[in-house]
Design a protein around this motif. Structure first.
Motif, PDB file in Angstrom:
ATOM      1  N   MET A   1       0.912  -1.143   0.100  1.00  0.00           N
ATOM      2  CA  MET A   1      -0.015  -0.020   0.059  1.00  0.00           C
ATOM      3  C   MET A   1       0.962   1.254  -0.050  1.00  0.00           C
ATOM      4  O   MET A   1       2.064   1.173   0.473  1.00  0.00           O
ATOM      5  N   SER A   5      -3.028   5.375  -2.062  1.00  0.00           N
ATOM      6  CA  SER A   5      -4.225   4.748  -1.886  1.00  0.00           C
ATOM      7  C   SER A   5      -5.046   5.682  -0.446  1.00  0.00           C
ATOM      8  O   SER A   5      -6.007   5.552  -0.152  1.00  0.00           O
ATOM      9  N   LYS A 122      -4.402   4.948  10.043  1.00  0.00           N
ATOM     10  CA  LYS A 122      -5.577   4.449   9.862  1.00  0.00           C
ATOM     11  C   LYS A 122      -5.662   3.290   8.595  1.00  0.00           C
ATOM     12  O   LYS A 122      -6.179   2.499   8.928  1.00  0.00           O
ATOM     13  N   ASP A 126      -6.593  -0.499   9.170  1.00  0.00           N
ATOM     14  CA  ASP A 126      -7.567  -1.149   8.261  1.00  0.00           C
ATOM     15  C   ASP A 126      -6.929  -2.407   7.304  1.00  0.00           C
ATOM     16  O   ASP A 126      -7.729  -3.352   7.205  1.00  0.00           O
ATOM     17  N   GLN A 127      -5.801  -2.359   7.234  1.00  0.00           N
ATOM     18  CA  GLN A 127      -4.958  -3.241   6.227  1.00  0.00           C
ATOM     19  C   GLN A 127      -4.986  -4.484   7.174  1.00  0.00           C
ATOM     20  O   GLN A 127      -5.353  -5.542   6.737  1.00  0.00           O
ATOM     21  N   GLY A 130      -8.291  -6.125   7.915  1.00  0.00           N
ATOM     22  CA  GLY A 130      -8.908  -6.816   6.813  1.00  0.00           C
ATOM     23  C   GLY A 130      -7.871  -8.319   6.865  1.00  0.00           C
ATOM     24  O   GLY A 130      -8.571  -9.211   6.503  1.00  0.00           O
ATOM     25  N   GLU A 131      -6.769  -8.063   6.942  1.00  0.00           N
ATOM     26  CA  GLU A 131      -5.866  -9.365   6.667  1.00  0.00           C
ATOM     27  C   GLU A 131      -6.092 -10.442   7.837  1.00  0.00           C
ATOM     28  O   GLU A 131      -6.622 -11.743   7.676  1.00  0.00           O
ATOM     29  N   ASP A 133      -9.097 -10.610   9.388  1.00  0.00           N
ATOM     30  CA  ASP A 133     -10.515 -10.829   9.191  1.00  0.00           C
ATOM     31  C   ASP A 133     -10.386 -12.124   8.053  1.00  0.00           C
ATOM     32  O   ASP A 133     -11.128 -13.135   8.139  1.00  0.00           O
ATOM     33  N   THR A 134      -9.717 -11.719   7.019  1.00  0.00           N
ATOM     34  CA  THR A 134      -9.525 -12.653   5.972  1.00  0.00           C
ATOM     35  C   THR A 134      -8.725 -13.973   6.321  1.00  0.00           C
ATOM     36  O   THR A 134      -9.151 -15.203   6.045  1.00  0.00           O
ATOM     37  N   ILE A 137     -11.143 -16.334   8.278  1.00  0.00           N
ATOM     38  CA  ILE A 137     -12.130 -16.978   7.347  1.00  0.00           C
ATOM     39  C   ILE A 137     -11.490 -18.302   6.686  1.00  0.00           C
ATOM     40  O   ILE A 137     -11.965 -19.520   7.055  1.00  0.00           O
ATOM     41  N   GLN A 138     -10.319 -18.341   6.337  1.00  0.00           N
ATOM     42  CA  GLN A 138      -9.148 -19.318   6.077  1.00  0.00           C
ATOM     43  C   GLN A 138      -9.375 -20.317   7.030  1.00  0.00           C
ATOM     44  O   GLN A 138      -9.336 -21.736   6.966  1.00  0.00           O
ATOM     45  N   GLU A 141     -12.496 -22.302   7.873  1.00  0.00           N
ATOM     46  CA  GLU A 141     -12.787 -23.043   6.775  1.00  0.00           C
ATOM     47  C   GLU A 141     -12.104 -24.365   6.767  1.00  0.00           C
ATOM     48  O   GLU A 141     -12.470 -25.530   6.584  1.00  0.00           O
ATOM     49  N   GLU A 142     -10.803 -24.275   7.509  1.00  0.00           N
ATOM     50  CA  GLU A 142      -9.896 -25.448   7.457  1.00  0.00           C
ATOM     51  C   GLU A 142     -10.581 -26.336   8.716  1.00  0.00           C
ATOM     52  O   GLU A 142     -10.036 -27.497   9.002  1.00  0.00           O
TER      53      GLU A 142
END
Ligand SMILES: Cc1cc2nc3c(=O)[nH]c(=O)nc-3n(C[C@H](O)[C@H](O)[C@H](O)COP(=O)(O)OP(=O)(O)OC[C@H]3O[C@@H](n4cnc5c(N)ncnc54)[C@H](O)[C@@H]3O)c2cc1C
Ligand SMILES: NC(=O)c1ccc[n+]([C@@H]2O[C@H](COP(=O)([O-])OP(=O)(O)OC[C@H]3O[C@@H](n4cnc5c(N)ncnc54)[C@H](OP(=O)(O)O)[C@@H]3O)[C@@H](O)[C@H]2O)c1
Lengths: 144, 466
Positions: A1, A5, A122, A126-127, A130-131, A133-134, A137-138, A141-142
């Protein structure tokens, strides 16, 4: 980034002032736009300094007649400027280390924006959010 | 008159774009205490999920499970989906102003950034954006052709997209067969003769934009070796000083992984992924037929900008790389929407914290907002769009409280529905998508794949007997 941006979601406004203008004018502009610093530009629009609320407060502490002084007398010269492609990691660490709160951004010599330390923090927060959070999810799922 | 945002008159919001950002924004709106909202979400494709369907690599299925979160949001009774509805074509800004209190653009970045070097448009030189959309079965790109008969390919850029492209080119058919890659792409890749894929970074290993799991993954491919030149991943003085000062763990790890690769000996696998650093393409060289034959590279050194950022500076040393196929993966770019102010330089909708701005007055345009890649530019993972959408939704709620919203003449949901169906009789509802999804998954189950995608709109319609 990178810096681009941050500027992308800040709108095109950059508030500037000329060195010969008065501190009174600078204060009026800071108040009107609800900002912490103005970029001081020469007649060609090139940044030659920056004047912040801190600079003014510091001067006012020892000088009752601060209002009529010229911006050039109080401003910080030797401004560090950024370019749109500068990475936020480097920018953030330089701003923190050198105690820079406002970084004018230039592109091909032209002033195109200003980035605050708050903006950088900020964007990085946020980055990371986001990471995280993502990743969650992974991981979830595992486990399923 | 009833106050918008209440049971008597729900706040009517149109969200353009069914990517992650659109869903996160919808979720933030639904979760606002004391606010009653009714959302219509539009996408130009019949299928939802944006880049999660059409961008995220087919061999990264786990992350695609984020769609279950989106499905929960879509299950809200105040949510409607209109697929196959192109903003600017099937519905216009004037239509939406007549039916909604607020409009949110979340259309992502639909095209690629150019490199600006001679030969960029030679045959065999492609933007990664199109190749990615092609292997993922995006209907607009499914008929593109890629000549995979060349033995050498180059991918310019070292972001995660570049890694995706290089990895897909290097994967064996057995690795791809079990994914939801488009059938025609699987077929084309089955006959690929590519032996060497160059991954070209203009800066050094400490500045690489890819993330660690991604670079680790390409070291574990079934039938491709990773090759790194030791001298290109030794840190120069500036990078070493920066890394030592920041002690950033991710960067330290990244450099360690790459230096580890540099020690590996090729094991004789069929393909080789050659990861290069500190080189920039300056020209693509073609033959008489206008086909790429080679790429001219300049060697770079790093210099420090006043902010401490390290930038690439060209030297006077050049080399030529024989390649027949080039993928330019130097970033995505947003496209303007008809009637919506655009910032050419950044390639985003002109905005401040998500409020669309008038290009002349720089004042907010009442009722129009933006979020995600079309707001801040093409960076960040799926989850990054969540705080980004939250910022925009905060502005939307503040403006509602101030009464700064549109005053549509037809706020009732039935009026919008009638208009959309008249303009686009083929539009897809959420139920349509759910049926299509089941069909895709069922076709996949039959061949032990997560799904087999429909890649033509006509086939999607036919599958639903329409
Ligand atoms: C190749 C690639 C791989 C990626 N892989 C990962 C990954 O593995 N993990 C990760 O976390 N992140 C990944 N990302 C990042 C992630 O995909 C983005 O952060 C995210 O998709 C951006 O969301 P968005 O909603 O802003 O845009 P998008 O996802 O692009 O969604 C925009 C939507 O708007 C629609 N649209 C556009 N124009 C119109 C119009 N005129 N009318 C109606 N609809 C319109 C489009 O069809 C699309 O559905 C990847 C990105 C790319 C490019
Ligand atoms: N698995 C995942 O999580 C995943 C997968 C795909 C995408 N994504 C995310 O999606 C976003 C977009 O990814 P992206 O790869 O398109 O963008 P990106 O991360 O910004 O990477 C762009 C790359 O192109 C290079 N580049 C730019 N201009 C160039 C030029 N003129 N010449 C040579 N190189 C040039 C950049 O180098 P410089 O750094 O020197 O500018 C950088 O290496 C990223 O945030 C990414 O993390 C995530």
């Amino acid at each position: 980034m990178n810096i681009a941006s941050i500027l992308a979601r800040k709108g095109p406004k950059v508030f500037t002032i000329r060195p010969e203008q008065s501190i009174r004018a600078a204060i009026a502009s800071l108040a009107e736009h609800d900002i912490g610093a103005l970029v001081v530009v020469d007649e060609a629009g090139k940044p030659i300094g920056i004047i912040s609320e801190r600079d003014i407060v510091r001067e006012a502490a020892g000088n009752e007649r601060v209002f009529s002084k010229a911006v050039s007398e109080i401003m910080t010269s030797h401004v560090i400027v950024g370019t749109p492609q500068d990475d936020l990691v480097s920018v953030g660490s330089t701003m923190t280390e050198k105690r820079i709160r406002h970084l004018p951004v230039v592109d091909k010599g032209r002033l195109i924006g200003i980035v605050t330390l708050g903006d950088v923090v900020k964007a990085q927060r946020d980055q990371y959010r986001g990471e995280v959070d993502t990743l969650q999810i992974q991981i979830m799922e595992e486990q399923t | 008159m009833a106050q918008p945002g209440t049971d008597a008159l729900p706040l009517r919001v149109a969200i353009i774009g069914a990517g992650p950002t659109g869903y996160y924004a919808a979720d933030h709106l639904f979760k606002r205490q004391g606010l009653v909202v009714a959302i219509d979400m539009f996408d130009r494709l019949p299928t939802p999920y944006g880049l999660v369907r059409a961008g995220v690599a087919p061999d990264h299925q786990k992350i695609k499970s984020v769609t279950t979160t989106f499905d929960k949001i879509a299950a809200n009774p105040n949510f409607r989906f209109y697929g196959c509805v192109d903003f600017g074509k099937d519905v216009t800004l004037a239509d939406l102003r007549d039916h909604y209190h607020q409009i949110l653009y979340a259309t992502g970045a639909q095209t690629d950034r150019r490199m600006g070097i001679p030969g960029e448009d030679l045959r065999g030189s492609h933007p990664a954006t199109e190749f990615v959309a092609w292997y993922n079965g995006h209907p607009d790109y499914r008929d593109y052709q890629y000549d995979l008969q060349h033995e050498q390919a180059a991918v310019v850029g070292i972001g995660n997209v570049a890694i995706d492209v290089a990895r897909i080119l290097c994967r064996s058919i057995d690795e791809l067969r079990t994914t939801d890659i488009a059938d025609y792409a699987l077929d084309a890749l089955r006959h690929s003769r590519i032996k060497e894929v160059y991954l070209l970074g203009r800066r050094g290993p400490a500045q690489a934009a890819f993330t660690n799991p991604e670079i680790k993954e390409v070291g574990e491919m079934a039938d491709a070796d990773i090759i790194v030149r030791p001298e290109e991943v030794q840190l120069d003085d500036l990078s070493r000083a920066a890394v030592e000062k920041s002690q950033d763990r991710a960067t330290l790890k990244k450099v360690e992984i790459l230096q580890g690769y540099a020690l590996r000996k090729p094991t004789g696998k069929s393909r080789r992924l050659i990861s290069r650093y500190l080189v920039s393409p300056v020209e693509l060289i073609g033959n008489d037929a206008g086909q790429v034959m080679a790429m001219r590279l300049v060697k770079n050194i790093l210099i420090a900008a006043p902010t401490g950022a390290l930038q690439a500076k060209a030297t006077d040393q050049f080399e030529e790389l024989p390649v027949g196929l080039v993928f330019r993966s130097v970033g995505y770019r947003g496209v303007p929407l008809p009637g919506v102010p655009f910032h050419e330089k950044w390639g985003v909708i002109l905005n401040e914290k998500g409020r669309v701005l008038d290009p002349d007055s720089h004042q907010p345009v009442i009722g129009e907002y933006t979020a995600g890649w079309i707001k801040r530019g093409p960076s960040g993972v799926i989850g990054t769009n969540k705080p980004d959408a939250a910022e925009t939704v905060t502005c939307m709620v503040e403006d509602l409280a101030r009464g700064a919203i549109l005053h549509p003449s037809h706020p009732e949901p039935s009026a919008a529905d009638a208009l959309i169906r008249q303009r686009q009789p083929n539009c897809f509802s959420w139920e349509d998508w759910m049926r299509l999804d089941k069909l895709e998954v069922a076709m996949g189950q039959a061949v032990e794949r997560p799904r087999v995608k429909f890649t033509r709109v006509a086939d999607m319609l036919a599958a639903l007997n329409r």
